[in-house]
Design a protein around this motif. Structure first.
Motif, mmCIF file in Angstrom:
data_model
loop_
_atom_site.group_PDB
_atom_site.id
_atom_site.type_symbol
_atom_site.label_atom_id
_atom_site.label_comp_id
_atom_site.label_asym_id
_atom_site.label_seq_id
_atom_site.Cartn_x
_atom_site.Cartn_y
_atom_site.Cartn_z
ATOM 1 N N GLU A 1 -23.803 -21.948 2.496
ATOM 2 C CA GLU A 1 -23.061 -20.683 2.291
ATOM 3 C C GLU A 1 -23.182 -19.800 3.528
ATOM 4 O O GLU A 1 -22.199 -19.229 3.996
ATOM 5 C CB GLU A 1 -23.604 -19.965 1.058
ATOM 6 N N GLU B 1 6.967 -15.348 15.199
ATOM 7 C CA GLU B 1 5.571 -14.899 15.215
ATOM 8 C C GLU B 1 5.261 -14.161 16.526
ATOM 9 O O GLU B 1 4.647 -13.098 16.524
ATOM 10 C CB GLU B 1 4.663 -16.120 15.090
ATOM 11 N N ARG C 1 -23.769 -20.811 6.564
ATOM 12 C CA ARG C 1 -23.010 -21.425 7.666
ATOM 13 C C ARG C 1 -21.516 -21.151 7.522
ATOM 14 O O ARG C 1 -20.816 -20.924 8.500
ATOM 15 C CB ARG C 1 -23.238 -22.946 7.682
ATOM 16 N N LEU C 2 -21.050 -21.212 6.280
ATOM 17 C CA LEU C 2 -19.617 -20.965 6.057
ATOM 18 C C LEU C 2 -19.256 -19.520 6.394
ATOM 19 O O LEU C 2 -18.216 -19.249 6.991
ATOM 20 C CB LEU C 2 -19.247 -21.275 4.599
ATOM 21 N N GLU C 3 -20.138 -18.613 6.005
ATOM 22 C CA GLU C 3 -19.899 -17.198 6.323
ATOM 23 C C GLU C 3 -19.826 -17.025 7.836
ATOM 24 O O GLU C 3 -19.021 -16.265 8.354
ATOM 25 C CB GLU C 3 -21.020 -16.320 5.739
ATOM 26 N N GLU D 1 -15.381 -13.863 11.325
ATOM 27 C CA GLU D 1 -14.603 -12.844 12.022
ATOM 28 C C GLU D 1 -13.185 -12.695 11.520
ATOM 29 O O GLU D 1 -12.426 -11.918 12.055
ATOM 30 C CB GLU D 1 -14.561 -13.163 13.524
ATOM 31 N N GLU D 2 -12.869 -13.414 10.493
ATOM 32 C CA GLU D 2 -11.473 -13.374 10.037
ATOM 33 C C GLU D 2 -11.050 -11.943 9.695
ATOM 34 O O GLU D 2 -10.040 -11.460 10.188
ATOM 35 C CB GLU D 2 -11.304 -14.257 8.813
ATOM 36 N N LEU E 1 10.005 -16.828 6.296
ATOM 37 C CA LEU E 1 9.061 -17.529 5.409
ATOM 38 C C LEU E 1 9.809 -18.378 4.383
ATOM 39 O O LEU E 1 9.377 -19.473 4.041
ATOM 40 C CB LEU E 1 8.163 -16.515 4.698
ATOM 41 N N GLU F 1 -11.041 -9.771 12.843
ATOM 42 C CA GLU F 1 -9.917 -10.070 13.732
ATOM 43 C C GLU F 1 -8.627 -9.481 13.202
ATOM 44 O O GLU F 1 -7.809 -8.965 13.938
ATOM 45 C CB GLU F 1 -9.763 -11.586 13.882
ATOM 46 N N GLN F 2 -8.485 -9.538 11.877
ATOM 47 C CA GLN F 2 -7.263 -8.995 11.287
ATOM 48 C C GLN F 2 -7.185 -7.491 11.531
ATOM 49 O O GLN F 2 -6.127 -6.953 11.790
ATOM 50 C CB GLN F 2 -7.220 -9.292 9.786
ATOM 51 N N LEU G 1 -19.096 -19.399 10.074
ATOM 52 C CA LEU G 1 -17.934 -20.094 10.627
ATOM 53 C C LEU G 1 -16.654 -19.279 10.470
ATOM 54 O O LEU G 1 -15.815 -19.229 11.358
ATOM 55 C CB LEU G 1 -17.769 -21.455 9.923
ATOM 56 N N PHE G 2 -16.535 -18.626 9.326
ATOM 57 C CA PHE G 2 -15.294 -17.882 9.050
ATOM 58 C C PHE G 2 -15.505 -16.368 9.139
ATOM 59 O O PHE G 2 -14.669 -15.596 8.665
ATOM 60 C CB PHE G 2 -14.768 -18.243 7.652
ATOM 61 N N LYS H 1 11.052 -11.232 8.427
ATOM 62 C CA LYS H 1 9.865 -12.072 8.197
ATOM 63 C C LYS H 1 9.979 -12.787 6.845
ATOM 64 O O LYS H 1 9.681 -13.981 6.736
ATOM 65 C CB LYS H 1 8.606 -11.202 8.233
#
Lengths: 212, 201
Positions: free
Chosen positions: A14, A116, A16-18, A23-24, A51, A27-28, A20-21, A47
Protein backbone atom coordinates in the motif's frame (compact mmCIF):
# COMPACT_ATOMS: atom_id res chain seq x y z
CA UNK A 1 15.40 -15.73 6.04
CA UNK A 2 12.31 -13.67 6.81
CA UNK A 3 9.25 -15.02 5.00
CA UNK A 4 8.11 -12.82 2.14
CA UNK A 5 4.45 -13.32 2.89
CA UNK A 6 3.43 -11.96 6.22
CA UNK A 7 1.03 -9.57 7.83
CA UNK A 8 3.04 -6.56 6.76
CA UNK A 9 3.08 -7.27 3.05
CA UNK A 10 -0.24 -5.60 2.26
CA UNK A 11 0.59 -2.47 4.23
CA UNK A 12 4.02 -2.30 2.61
CA UNK A 13 2.52 -2.71 -0.87
CA UNK A 14 0.00 0.00 0.00
CA UNK A 15 2.85 2.36 0.86
CA UNK A 16 4.60 1.57 -2.40
CA UNK A 17 1.44 2.19 -4.39
CA UNK A 18 0.90 5.52 -2.67
CA UNK A 19 4.46 6.42 -3.54
CA UNK A 20 4.17 5.26 -7.15
CA UNK A 21 1.00 7.22 -7.79
CA UNK A 22 1.56 9.97 -5.20
CA UNK A 23 1.90 13.03 -7.37
CA UNK A 24 -1.20 12.56 -9.41
CA UNK A 25 -3.33 14.95 -7.35
CA UNK A 26 -0.48 17.45 -7.00
CA UNK A 27 0.28 17.36 -10.71
CA UNK A 28 -3.35 17.98 -11.51
CA UNK A 29 -3.30 21.04 -9.23
CA UNK A 30 -0.05 22.32 -10.68
CA UNK A 31 -1.43 21.89 -14.15
CA UNK A 32 -4.64 23.75 -13.32
CA UNK A 33 -5.57 26.07 -16.12
CA UNK A 34 -4.85 29.74 -16.01
CA UNK A 35 -7.75 30.87 -18.10
CA UNK A 36 -7.42 34.62 -17.53
CA UNK A 37 -10.86 35.58 -18.72
CA UNK A 38 -10.97 33.38 -21.84
CA UNK A 39 -14.37 31.94 -22.58
CA UNK A 40 -13.73 28.22 -22.12
CA UNK A 41 -17.26 27.01 -22.86
CA UNK A 42 -16.71 26.42 -26.61
CA UNK A 43 -13.55 24.53 -25.70
CA UNK A 44 -15.40 22.38 -23.18
CA UNK A 45 -18.12 21.69 -25.75
CA UNK A 46 -15.51 20.67 -28.30
CA UNK A 47 -13.84 18.43 -25.73
CA UNK A 48 -17.11 16.58 -25.13
CA UNK A 49 -17.45 15.99 -28.86
CA UNK A 50 -13.86 14.76 -29.16
CA UNK A 51 -14.43 12.31 -26.30
CA UNK A 52 -17.60 11.02 -27.94
CA UNK A 53 -15.65 10.16 -31.12
CA UNK A 54 -14.11 7.30 -29.17
CA UNK A 55 -17.30 5.31 -29.68
CA UNK A 56 -19.29 6.93 -32.45
CA UNK A 57 -18.44 8.79 -35.65
CA UNK A 58 -21.52 10.07 -37.46
CA UNK A 59 -22.29 12.99 -39.75
CA UNK A 60 -24.13 14.64 -36.89
CA UNK A 61 -21.21 14.37 -34.46
CA UNK A 62 -18.70 15.51 -37.07
CA UNK A 63 -20.97 18.38 -38.06
CA UNK A 64 -21.04 19.52 -34.44
CA UNK A 65 -17.30 19.13 -34.23
CA UNK A 66 -16.71 21.33 -37.28
CA UNK A 67 -19.17 24.02 -36.23
CA UNK A 68 -17.55 24.09 -32.79
CA UNK A 69 -14.08 24.54 -34.31
CA UNK A 70 -15.50 27.43 -36.34
CA UNK A 71 -16.83 28.93 -33.13
CA UNK A 72 -13.40 28.68 -31.55
CA UNK A 73 -11.70 30.05 -34.66
CA UNK A 74 -13.55 33.36 -34.26
CA UNK A 75 -12.32 33.77 -30.70
CA UNK A 76 -8.73 32.81 -31.55
CA UNK A 77 -8.23 34.69 -34.81
CA UNK A 78 -5.55 36.96 -33.31
CA UNK A 79 -3.53 34.10 -31.92
CA UNK A 80 -1.45 32.41 -34.64
CA UNK A 81 -0.59 29.34 -32.59
CA UNK A 82 -4.19 28.65 -31.60
CA UNK A 83 -5.41 29.42 -35.13
CA UNK A 84 -3.01 26.85 -36.57
CA UNK A 85 -4.21 24.26 -34.08
CA UNK A 86 -7.79 24.97 -35.10
CA UNK A 87 -6.88 24.59 -38.78
CA UNK A 88 -5.37 21.19 -38.08
CA UNK A 89 -8.38 20.10 -36.03
CA UNK A 90 -10.70 21.28 -38.76
CA UNK A 91 -8.71 19.44 -41.47
CA UNK A 92 -8.71 16.24 -39.47
CA UNK A 93 -12.41 16.63 -38.71
CA UNK A 94 -13.28 17.07 -42.37
CA UNK A 95 -11.18 14.07 -43.33
CA UNK A 96 -12.81 11.86 -40.67
CA UNK A 97 -16.29 13.09 -41.61
CA UNK A 98 -15.73 12.01 -45.20
CA UNK A 99 -14.09 8.66 -44.45
CA UNK A 100 -15.69 7.76 -41.11
CA UNK A 101 -14.89 4.10 -40.36
CA UNK A 102 -12.61 3.99 -43.38
CA UNK A 103 -10.37 6.75 -42.02
CA UNK A 104 -6.73 6.03 -41.42
CA UNK A 105 -6.55 4.13 -38.09
CA UNK A 106 -4.44 6.90 -36.55
CA UNK A 107 -6.70 9.77 -37.61
CA UNK A 108 -9.03 9.80 -34.60
CA UNK A 109 -6.13 9.24 -32.25
CA UNK A 110 -4.27 12.16 -33.80
CA UNK A 111 -7.34 14.35 -33.56
CA UNK A 112 -7.59 13.57 -29.83
CA UNK A 113 -3.88 14.22 -29.31
CA UNK A 114 -4.03 17.47 -31.29
CA UNK A 115 -7.01 18.60 -29.27
CA UNK A 116 -5.17 17.74 -26.06
CA UNK A 117 -2.24 19.95 -27.07
CA UNK A 118 -4.59 22.70 -28.21
CA UNK A 119 -6.40 22.60 -24.89
CA UNK A 120 -3.12 22.81 -23.03
CA UNK A 121 -2.02 25.89 -24.98
CA UNK A 122 -5.49 27.43 -24.82
CA UNK A 123 -5.84 27.11 -21.08
CA UNK A 124 -2.38 28.18 -19.99
CA UNK A 125 -2.24 31.86 -20.73
CA UNK A 126 1.16 33.41 -20.07
CA UNK A 127 3.14 30.44 -21.34
CA UNK A 128 6.24 31.69 -23.22
CA UNK A 129 5.78 31.83 -26.98
CA UNK A 130 8.71 29.48 -27.57
CA UNK A 131 7.05 26.83 -25.43
CA UNK A 132 3.70 27.25 -27.20
CA UNK A 133 5.38 26.96 -30.59
CA UNK A 134 7.24 23.88 -29.44
CA UNK A 135 3.93 22.20 -28.58
CA UNK A 136 2.52 23.32 -31.92
CA UNK A 137 5.54 22.05 -33.85
CA UNK A 138 5.16 18.63 -32.27
CA UNK A 139 1.51 18.49 -33.32
CA UNK A 140 2.34 19.65 -36.83
CA UNK A 141 4.95 16.93 -37.18
CA UNK A 142 2.38 14.32 -36.24
CA UNK A 143 -0.12 15.90 -38.62
CA UNK A 144 2.37 15.80 -41.48
CA UNK A 145 3.27 12.22 -40.63
CA UNK A 146 -0.36 11.19 -40.94
CA UNK A 147 -0.78 13.21 -44.10
CA UNK A 148 2.18 11.40 -45.57
CA UNK A 149 0.70 8.05 -44.58
CA UNK A 150 -2.61 8.97 -46.21
CA UNK A 151 -0.89 10.19 -49.35
CA UNK A 152 1.29 7.10 -49.54
CA UNK A 153 -1.22 5.05 -51.51
CA UNK A 154 -1.60 7.41 -54.49
CA UNK A 155 2.16 7.96 -54.59
CA UNK A 156 2.70 4.22 -54.86
CA UNK A 157 0.55 4.28 -57.97
CA UNK A 158 2.81 6.87 -59.55
CA UNK A 159 0.67 9.92 -58.85
CA UNK A 160 3.24 11.84 -56.83
CA UNK A 161 2.70 15.52 -57.31
CA UNK A 162 5.26 17.68 -58.95
CA UNK A 163 7.34 19.72 -56.59
CA UNK A 164 6.45 17.53 -53.65
CA UNK A 165 9.50 16.95 -51.51
CA UNK A 166 10.18 14.58 -48.67
CA UNK A 167 11.16 16.26 -45.44
CA UNK A 168 14.53 15.59 -43.99
CA UNK A 169 14.44 13.73 -40.70
CA UNK A 170 14.52 16.12 -37.75
CA UNK A 171 13.90 19.15 -39.96
CA UNK A 172 12.22 22.05 -38.18
CA UNK A 173 8.67 22.57 -39.37
CA UNK A 174 7.62 26.11 -40.15
CA UNK A 175 3.95 26.41 -40.82
CA UNK A 176 1.80 29.16 -42.18
CA UNK A 177 -1.87 29.59 -42.96
CA UNK A 178 -1.11 29.21 -46.68
CA UNK A 179 0.75 25.97 -46.10
CA UNK A 180 -2.05 24.65 -43.96
CA UNK A 181 -4.55 25.50 -46.70
CA UNK A 182 -2.33 23.66 -49.13
CA UNK A 183 -2.43 20.58 -46.87
CA UNK A 184 -6.18 20.81 -46.79
CA UNK A 185 -6.37 21.05 -50.57
CA UNK A 186 -4.09 18.06 -50.93
CA UNK A 187 -6.29 16.04 -48.63
CA UNK A 188 -9.32 17.11 -50.64
CA UNK A 189 -7.63 16.04 -53.89
CA UNK A 190 -6.72 12.73 -52.31
CA UNK A 191 -10.28 12.12 -51.16
CA UNK A 192 -11.64 13.07 -54.60
CA UNK A 193 -9.22 10.63 -56.27
CA UNK A 194 -10.28 7.89 -53.90
CA UNK A 195 -13.94 8.48 -54.68
CA UNK A 196 -13.29 8.42 -58.40
CA UNK A 197 -11.47 5.11 -58.06
CA UNK A 198 -14.32 3.66 -56.02
CA UNK A 199 -16.85 4.87 -58.60
CA UNK A 200 -14.81 3.31 -61.41
CA UNK A 201 -14.64 0.02 -59.51
CA UNK A 202 -18.40 0.09 -58.94
CA UNK A 203 -19.00 0.75 -62.62
CA UNK A 204 -16.83 -2.23 -63.64
CA UNK A 205 -18.55 -4.40 -61.07
CA UNK A 206 -22.01 -3.42 -62.38
CA UNK A 207 -20.94 -4.07 -65.96
CA UNK A 208 -19.60 -7.48 -64.98
CA UNK A 209 -22.90 -8.26 -63.23
CA UNK A 210 -24.91 -7.23 -66.27
CA UNK A 211 -22.75 -9.35 -68.57
CA UNK A 212 -23.26 -12.40 -66.40
CA UNK B 1 -1.89 -18.24 -7.25
CA UNK B 2 0.88 -15.68 -7.60
CA UNK B 3 4.19 -16.97 -8.81
CA UNK B 4 6.72 -16.88 -5.96
CA UNK B 5 10.27 -17.58 -7.04
CA UNK B 6 12.31 -18.11 -3.90
CA UNK B 7 15.53 -18.63 -5.85
CA UNK B 8 15.32 -15.33 -7.69
CA UNK B 9 13.51 -13.70 -4.77
CA UNK B 10 10.69 -12.56 -6.94
CA UNK B 11 6.93 -12.44 -6.53
CA UNK B 12 4.81 -12.03 -9.65
CA UNK B 13 1.18 -11.03 -9.33
CA UNK B 14 -1.01 -11.24 -12.42
CA UNK B 15 -3.98 -8.94 -12.79
CA UNK B 16 -6.30 -9.09 -15.79
CA UNK B 17 -8.64 -6.35 -17.02
CA UNK B 18 -11.70 -8.11 -18.40
CA UNK B 19 -14.91 -6.84 -19.97
CA UNK B 20 -16.87 -6.33 -23.16
CA UNK B 21 -15.26 -4.99 -26.33
CA UNK B 22 -14.84 -1.22 -26.56
CA UNK B 23 -15.38 -0.92 -22.82
CA UNK B 24 -12.11 0.84 -22.00
CA UNK B 25 -9.77 -1.89 -20.76
CA UNK B 26 -6.86 -0.79 -22.91
CA UNK B 27 -7.62 2.86 -22.12
CA UNK B 28 -7.17 2.05 -18.42
CA UNK B 29 -3.68 0.70 -19.01
CA UNK B 30 -2.80 3.46 -21.45
CA UNK B 31 -3.74 6.07 -18.89
CA UNK B 32 -1.56 4.43 -16.23
CA UNK B 33 1.31 4.09 -18.66
CA UNK B 34 1.05 7.64 -19.97
CA UNK B 35 0.56 9.28 -16.60
CA UNK B 36 3.25 7.44 -14.69
CA UNK B 37 5.59 6.56 -17.50
CA UNK B 38 8.59 8.17 -15.84
CA UNK B 39 8.16 6.10 -12.70
CA UNK B 40 6.99 2.83 -14.16
CA UNK B 41 10.10 2.63 -16.36
CA UNK B 42 8.81 -0.29 -18.39
CA UNK B 43 7.22 -0.58 -21.79
CA UNK B 44 3.58 -1.28 -22.44
CA UNK B 45 3.10 -3.94 -25.07
CA UNK B 46 -0.05 -3.78 -27.11
CA UNK B 47 -1.16 -5.54 -30.25
CA UNK B 48 -4.01 -3.92 -32.12
CA UNK B 49 -5.93 -4.47 -35.31
CA UNK B 50 -6.36 -1.76 -37.97
CA UNK B 51 -9.52 -0.62 -36.26
CA UNK B 52 -7.69 0.06 -33.02
CA UNK B 53 -9.08 -3.00 -31.29
CA UNK B 54 -7.07 -5.26 -29.01
CA UNK B 55 -6.22 -8.34 -31.04
CA UNK B 56 -4.25 -10.41 -28.58
CA UNK B 57 -3.67 -8.58 -25.32
CA UNK B 58 -2.04 -5.57 -23.70
CA UNK B 59 0.67 -6.08 -21.15
CA UNK B 60 2.06 -3.59 -18.67
CA UNK B 61 4.50 -4.71 -15.98
CA UNK B 62 4.78 -2.63 -12.81
CA UNK B 63 7.64 -3.00 -10.38
CA UNK B 64 6.95 -2.14 -6.75
CA UNK B 65 10.55 -2.62 -5.68
CA UNK B 66 11.89 -4.92 -3.00
CA UNK B 67 9.89 -5.88 0.03
CA UNK B 68 11.69 -8.10 2.54
CA UNK B 69 14.34 -8.76 -0.05
CA UNK B 70 11.91 -9.89 -2.75
CA UNK B 71 11.10 -8.03 -5.95
CA UNK B 72 7.37 -7.50 -6.22
CA UNK B 73 6.23 -7.44 -9.81
CA UNK B 74 2.67 -6.69 -10.85
CA UNK B 75 1.74 -7.79 -14.35
CA UNK B 76 -1.26 -6.05 -15.84
CA UNK B 77 -3.02 -7.65 -18.79
CA UNK B 78 -6.11 -6.87 -20.82
CA UNK B 79 -8.04 -9.37 -22.87
CA UNK B 80 -9.58 -8.77 -26.30
CA UNK B 81 -13.22 -7.95 -25.62
CA UNK B 82 -14.63 -9.12 -28.92
CA UNK B 83 -16.70 -12.28 -28.58
CA UNK B 84 -14.77 -14.19 -31.25
CA UNK B 85 -11.50 -14.09 -29.30
CA UNK B 86 -12.56 -16.32 -26.42
CA UNK B 87 -9.62 -18.69 -26.80
CA UNK B 88 -7.25 -15.76 -26.29
CA UNK B 89 -9.22 -14.52 -23.28
CA UNK B 90 -9.02 -17.92 -21.69
CA UNK B 91 -5.31 -18.13 -22.36
CA UNK B 92 -4.66 -14.71 -20.82
CA UNK B 93 -6.57 -15.77 -17.71
CA UNK B 94 -4.15 -18.61 -17.02
CA UNK B 95 -2.53 -18.01 -13.63
CA UNK B 96 -4.59 -14.89 -12.95
CA UNK B 97 -4.54 -13.58 -9.37
CA UNK B 98 -6.98 -10.69 -9.60
CA UNK B 99 -9.51 -9.31 -12.07
CA UNK B 100 -10.81 -5.85 -12.87
CA UNK B 101 -14.11 -6.11 -14.70
CA UNK B 102 -14.47 -3.00 -16.85
CA UNK B 103 -18.17 -2.58 -17.55
CA UNK B 104 -19.44 -0.18 -20.18
CA UNK B 105 -21.96 2.23 -18.65
CA UNK B 106 -23.70 2.96 -21.94
CA UNK B 107 -27.29 1.76 -21.88
CA UNK B 108 -26.92 0.06 -25.26
CA UNK B 109 -24.11 -2.10 -23.87
CA UNK B 110 -26.10 -3.63 -21.03
CA UNK B 111 -26.40 -7.08 -22.56
CA UNK B 112 -22.71 -7.11 -23.56
CA UNK B 113 -21.69 -6.50 -19.95
CA UNK B 114 -23.77 -9.35 -18.65
CA UNK B 115 -22.54 -11.76 -21.33
CA UNK B 116 -18.94 -10.77 -20.73
CA UNK B 117 -19.23 -11.35 -16.99
CA UNK B 118 -20.78 -14.75 -17.62
CA UNK B 119 -17.93 -15.48 -20.01
CA UNK B 120 -15.43 -14.51 -17.30
CA UNK B 121 -17.10 -16.92 -14.89
CA UNK B 122 -16.92 -19.75 -17.42
CA UNK B 123 -13.32 -19.08 -18.35
CA UNK B 124 -12.22 -18.91 -14.73
CA UNK B 125 -14.01 -22.19 -14.08
CA UNK B 126 -11.83 -23.76 -16.78
CA UNK B 127 -8.91 -23.13 -14.39
CA UNK B 128 -10.89 -24.28 -11.34
CA UNK B 129 -11.24 -20.72 -10.12
CA UNK B 130 -14.44 -19.25 -8.80
CA UNK B 131 -15.55 -15.77 -9.74
CA UNK B 132 -16.92 -15.52 -6.20
CA UNK B 133 -13.53 -16.19 -4.63
CA UNK B 134 -11.04 -14.45 -6.89
CA UNK B 135 -10.11 -10.85 -5.96
CA UNK B 136 -12.35 -8.75 -8.18
CA UNK B 137 -13.01 -5.05 -8.66
CA UNK B 138 -15.90 -3.71 -10.72
CA UNK B 139 -15.27 -0.57 -12.72
CA UNK B 140 -18.26 1.20 -14.25
CA UNK B 141 -16.54 3.05 -17.04
CA UNK B 142 -17.54 5.95 -19.34
CA UNK B 143 -19.47 7.85 -16.69
CA UNK B 144 -18.28 11.07 -18.37
CA UNK B 145 -20.61 10.43 -21.30
CA UNK B 146 -23.59 11.43 -19.15
CA UNK B 147 -22.64 15.08 -19.62
CA UNK B 148 -23.15 14.68 -23.36
CA UNK B 149 -26.67 13.40 -23.02
CA UNK B 150 -25.72 9.84 -23.90
CA UNK B 151 -28.04 7.37 -22.15
CA UNK B 152 -26.14 5.55 -19.41
CA UNK B 153 -27.09 2.72 -17.14
CA UNK B 154 -27.54 3.90 -13.57
CA UNK B 155 -25.04 2.62 -11.03
CA UNK B 156 -27.94 0.87 -9.29
CA UNK B 157 -28.77 -0.99 -12.52
CA UNK B 158 -25.14 -1.94 -13.08
CA UNK B 159 -24.89 -3.16 -9.51
CA UNK B 160 -28.06 -5.19 -9.91
CA UNK B 161 -26.98 -6.67 -13.25
CA UNK B 162 -23.39 -7.44 -12.41
CA UNK B 163 -22.65 -7.18 -8.74
CA UNK B 164 -25.71 -8.22 -6.75
CA UNK B 165 -24.24 -11.62 -5.95
CA UNK B 166 -20.53 -10.90 -6.27
CA UNK B 167 -20.58 -7.83 -4.04
CA UNK B 168 -17.15 -6.77 -5.26
CA UNK B 169 -15.85 -3.25 -4.64
CA UNK B 170 -17.21 -1.03 -7.43
CA UNK B 171 -15.97 2.28 -8.76
CA UNK B 172 -17.47 4.73 -11.21
CA UNK B 173 -14.82 5.76 -13.70
CA UNK B 174 -13.82 7.51 -16.88
CA UNK B 175 -10.74 5.79 -18.25
CA UNK B 176 -10.46 8.39 -20.98
CA UNK B 177 -10.26 11.21 -18.45
CA UNK B 178 -8.38 9.16 -15.87
CA UNK B 179 -11.08 9.36 -13.25
CA UNK B 180 -10.71 6.51 -10.74
CA UNK B 181 -8.28 4.65 -12.98
CA UNK B 182 -5.45 4.59 -10.44
CA UNK B 183 -7.94 4.01 -7.61
CA UNK B 184 -9.20 0.91 -9.42
CA UNK B 185 -5.67 -0.35 -9.90
CA UNK B 186 -4.65 0.29 -6.31
CA UNK B 187 -7.80 -1.45 -5.08
CA UNK B 188 -7.25 -4.61 -7.11
CA UNK B 189 -3.55 -4.82 -6.23
CA UNK B 190 -4.28 -4.51 -2.53
CA UNK B 191 -7.13 -7.02 -2.65
CA UNK B 192 -4.94 -9.46 -4.55
CA UNK B 193 -1.97 -9.10 -2.24
CA UNK B 194 -4.21 -9.48 0.81
CA UNK B 195 -5.67 -12.62 -0.73
CA UNK B 196 -2.17 -13.90 -1.41
CA UNK B 197 -1.26 -13.30 2.23
CA UNK B 198 -4.25 -15.27 3.40
CA UNK B 199 -3.47 -18.18 1.10
CA UNK B 200 0.15 -18.46 2.14
CA UNK B 201 -0.18 -18.00 5.86
Amino acid sequence: MEPIIGKTLTSEVEKRLESLFREEAEEQLEGAPDQKGKDVQPLEDLKSIVLSLEWEITDEVMGKFLSQTEELRKGCKDDKVLSTFIQMLSALGKYIRRHKGGSHPDAVKLLSATFESFEKVFKTAGTPDAERKQILDKSIKEFLKLKKAIMHKPRAKGTKREGQKDMEPGARVVISRELMEQFLNEIKVFIKTEFEEIKAELRSWKEAQERS
Amino acid sequence: MAFVNLKNKEVQVKIVYYGPGRGGKTTNLEYIYKKFNSRIKTEMITIKTQGDRTLFFDFLPLGLGKIKGHEIKIQLYTVPGQVKYNATRRLVLRGVDGVVFVADSMAVRRKHNILSLKNLQENLAAYNKSIFKIPLVMQYNKRDLASQGIPLLSVATLQKDLNSKLKAPALEASALEGKNVTETLKKIILLTVASLERELQ
